[in-house]
Design an enzyme around this catalytic site. Structure first.
Site, PDB file in Angstrom:
ATOM      1  CG  ASP A  30      -1.815   1.203   1.281  1.00  0.00           C
ATOM      2  OD1 ASP A  30      -1.484   2.210   0.610  1.00  0.00           O
ATOM      3  OD2 ASP A  30      -2.836   1.157   1.953  1.00  0.00           O
ATOM      4  CG  HIS A  31       1.264   4.180  -3.178  1.00  0.00           C
ATOM      5  ND1 HIS A  31       0.106   3.688  -3.711  1.00  0.00           N
ATOM      6  CD2 HIS A  31       1.140   5.524  -3.188  1.00  0.00           C
ATOM      7  CE1 HIS A  31      -0.682   4.680  -4.039  1.00  0.00           C
ATOM      8  NE2 HIS A  31      -0.087   5.815  -3.736  1.00  0.00           N
ATOM      9  CG  HIS A  72      -4.720   4.332  -0.213  1.00  0.00           C
ATOM     10  ND1 HIS A  72      -3.665   3.454  -0.239  1.00  0.00           N
ATOM     11  CD2 HIS A  72      -5.070   4.514  -1.502  1.00  0.00           C
ATOM     12  CE1 HIS A  72      -3.403   3.124  -1.489  1.00  0.00           C
ATOM     13  NE2 HIS A  72      -4.243   3.747  -2.279  1.00  0.00           N
TER      14      HIS A  72
END
Ligand code: NAP
Length: 482
Positions: A177-178, A240
């Site tokens: 999950d950047h 996110h």
């Protein structure tokens, strides 16, 4: 500030989908930057893979052009670029068939870290994992990296986890999950757990509510097909925003280790209360001034998918009971802005004259743009004429406070190096992903069955009117999207 770059161990990194969009824009430029700063050791190799028949030189030409387009430093420094390209190889493999696996196995070295980055459609995650295992390409120490989406709902997430775990142990699986690779997001942990100042205030006794906003000014931009099947809930909130909420709400882990941190995040997700439809606002942007509407952009005139979502989330535990977390995300909003705001309760007894428009103390953590931290304080308004209050900001911008060295490293670079180091702290564990879907699924089912269609909102606004009302009715207000 002195930059301390510690080279990682020698590695063979195989990128499946090496000719795709993500590899071009993020993975290959990110690896080049790590090479540029000296983090990639001399023995490191990057092996591109896709179905396209190409030899090593053909792929190096492709990477050269990619770097010239997406890595300014590579464009400017030919010698450095060519030195990086000398580490690049290519092996064509059909991820869904039998071709290429033996060649891939033969190309990998036995005594270096082995990592497989699956930058391909999620439908190929299971087939690739199985083939890496069945053809003996993966070893018990190999790492496998997968990109979101991790399933479309709980059932598909469980199936994906089962596929991956047939071939790899959980300690080998890196779900990217950047958002978790962003410097400021990691700083949330430093802010909370390396300072004694905040912890006594970090609870429902002192925090009135929390706002988490991830606003985008762009629309669906070529991802219409995917986005229309996902919407803001699946694309942003379940992953996110949920991760940001966890980092704010979790208990201090006993150690800064992957499983200690992930155990605490999981407890937060499990403590989330069901969200009634009355606490959710879904929106969809209209067209205006020649710009297409959401429905135009995704090519679906009847779409009921939300491009905006605001919701009030309660966490049922001792620390947070009574302090709602308001989440908000959307496309085509007034500005690109991601931030977390902890808004504190008013003093129990105010001895000064009432101040019009007073918003009270708040700690604002800006994730983008202009990453930094702001603390809103109340002070006396200077000058004569009675004792009046005003609000001022104590403002810290990372770039100013820490100098150019602190220019945040791209999240992908950081995360890929964590994979090589074998550090899973910033990656989602399978049970976290499933718990987040177990929370999200009934909410989605609620609006799919009976819920209202998304409310239209103007592009360039801060979302539908009802999103403002979500806070107004609680006597609160959103921070400006600006
Ligand atoms: P993409 O541009 O469509 O690229 C797909 C890559 O996979 C190409 O290199 C393609 O090359 C290769 N490929 C397709 N079928 C294959 C097969 N059967 N065997 C071997 N290789 C195959 O996709 P992308 O946008 O880079 O996305 C990759 C992954 O990252 C997806 O899971 C996506 O959801 C995720 N993601 C992407 C972004 C982004 O910004 N692009 C952001 C977040 C997550 P060949 O056709 O030559 O085989």
């Amino acid at each position: 500030m002195v930059s301390r770059v510690i080279p990682v161990d020698p590695f063979d990194l195989v990128i499946f989908g090496a000719t795709g969009d993500l590899a071009r824009r993020k993975i290959l430029p990110g690896l080049f930057h790590r090479f540029q700063v000296g983090q990639m050791p001399a023995e490191a190799r990057v092996i591109g893979s896709a179905r396209s028949e190409m030899d090593r030189d053909g792929f190096r030409d492709f990477v050269r052009n990619t770097l010239i387009e997406f890595a300014p430093a590579a464009k400017a420094d030919k010698a450095l670029r060519e030195a990086f390209l000398a580490r690049i190889d290519y092996i064509p493999v059909d991820a869904a068939g039998a071709d290429g696996w033996a060649a891939l196995k033969a190309a990998l070295r036995p005594d270096v870290v082995r990592a497989f980055y699956l930058s391909v459609s999620p439908a190929l995650f299971g087939p690739i994992a199985a083939r890496l295992h069945d053809h003996g390409v993966a070893t018990p120490d190999s790492r496998i990296v997968v990109e979101k989406p991790f399933g479309h709902d709980l059932q598909t997430a469980q199936a994906l986890n089962a596929d991956l775990r047939q071939a790899f142990d959980e300690h080998q699986i890196y779900r990217i999950d950047h958002y978790l690779g962003k410097e400021t997001v990691q700083n949330l942990m430093a802010l909370r757990f390396a300072n004694s100042l905040w912890e006594p205030l970090w609870n429902a006794t002192h925090v009135d509510h929390v706002q988490i906003t991830v606003a985008e000014s762009i629309g669906v931009e070529g991802r219409g097909d995917y986005y229309d099947r996902s919407g803001a809930m699946r694309d942003m909130v379940q992953n996110h925003l949920m991760q940001l909420l966890c980092l704010i709400a979790m208990e201090p882990p006993s150690r800064f280790r992957a499983d200690s941190v992930r155990n605490e995040k999981l407890k937060v997700i499990e403590a989330l209360e069901p969200v009634p439809m009355s606490d959710i606002v879904r929106g969809q942007y209209r067209g205006r001034d020649g710009q297409g509407s959401y429905r135009d952009d995704v090519g679906n005139p009847d779409s009921l998918t939300e491009s905006f979502l605001a919701m009030k989330v309660n966490i049922g535990n001792w620390r947070w009971a009574g302090t709602p977390f308001y989440l908000r995300t959307g496309k085509r909003l007034r500005a690109r802005m991601s931030e977390i705001a902890l808004v504190f309760r008013d003093p129990p007894h105010m001895i000064f004259p009432k101040m019009e428009g007073r918003r009270g103390n708040a700690l604002i953590i800006r994730l983008q743009p202009d990453e930094g931290i702001t603390l809103r304080n109340t002070i006396k308004e200077p000058g004569p004429g009675g004792f009046r209050l005003t609000e001022v900001k104590l403002d810290m911008t990372f770039a100013e406070a820490l100098g150019p060295e602190a220019a945040p490293q791209d999240a992908y670079e950081r995360l890929i190096m964590d994979v090589i180091r074998g550090d899973q702290t910033l990656f989602m564990r399978g049970d976290e992903v499933e718990a987040a879907w177990a929370w999200a699924d009934p909410i989605i089912a609620g609006w799919e069955e009976a819920g209202p269609a998304p409310e239209p909102y103007d592009p360039g606004s801060s979302g539908p009117e009802d999103a403002l009302m979500l806070l107004h009715r609680d006597g609160r207000r959103w921070r400006e999207i600006a």
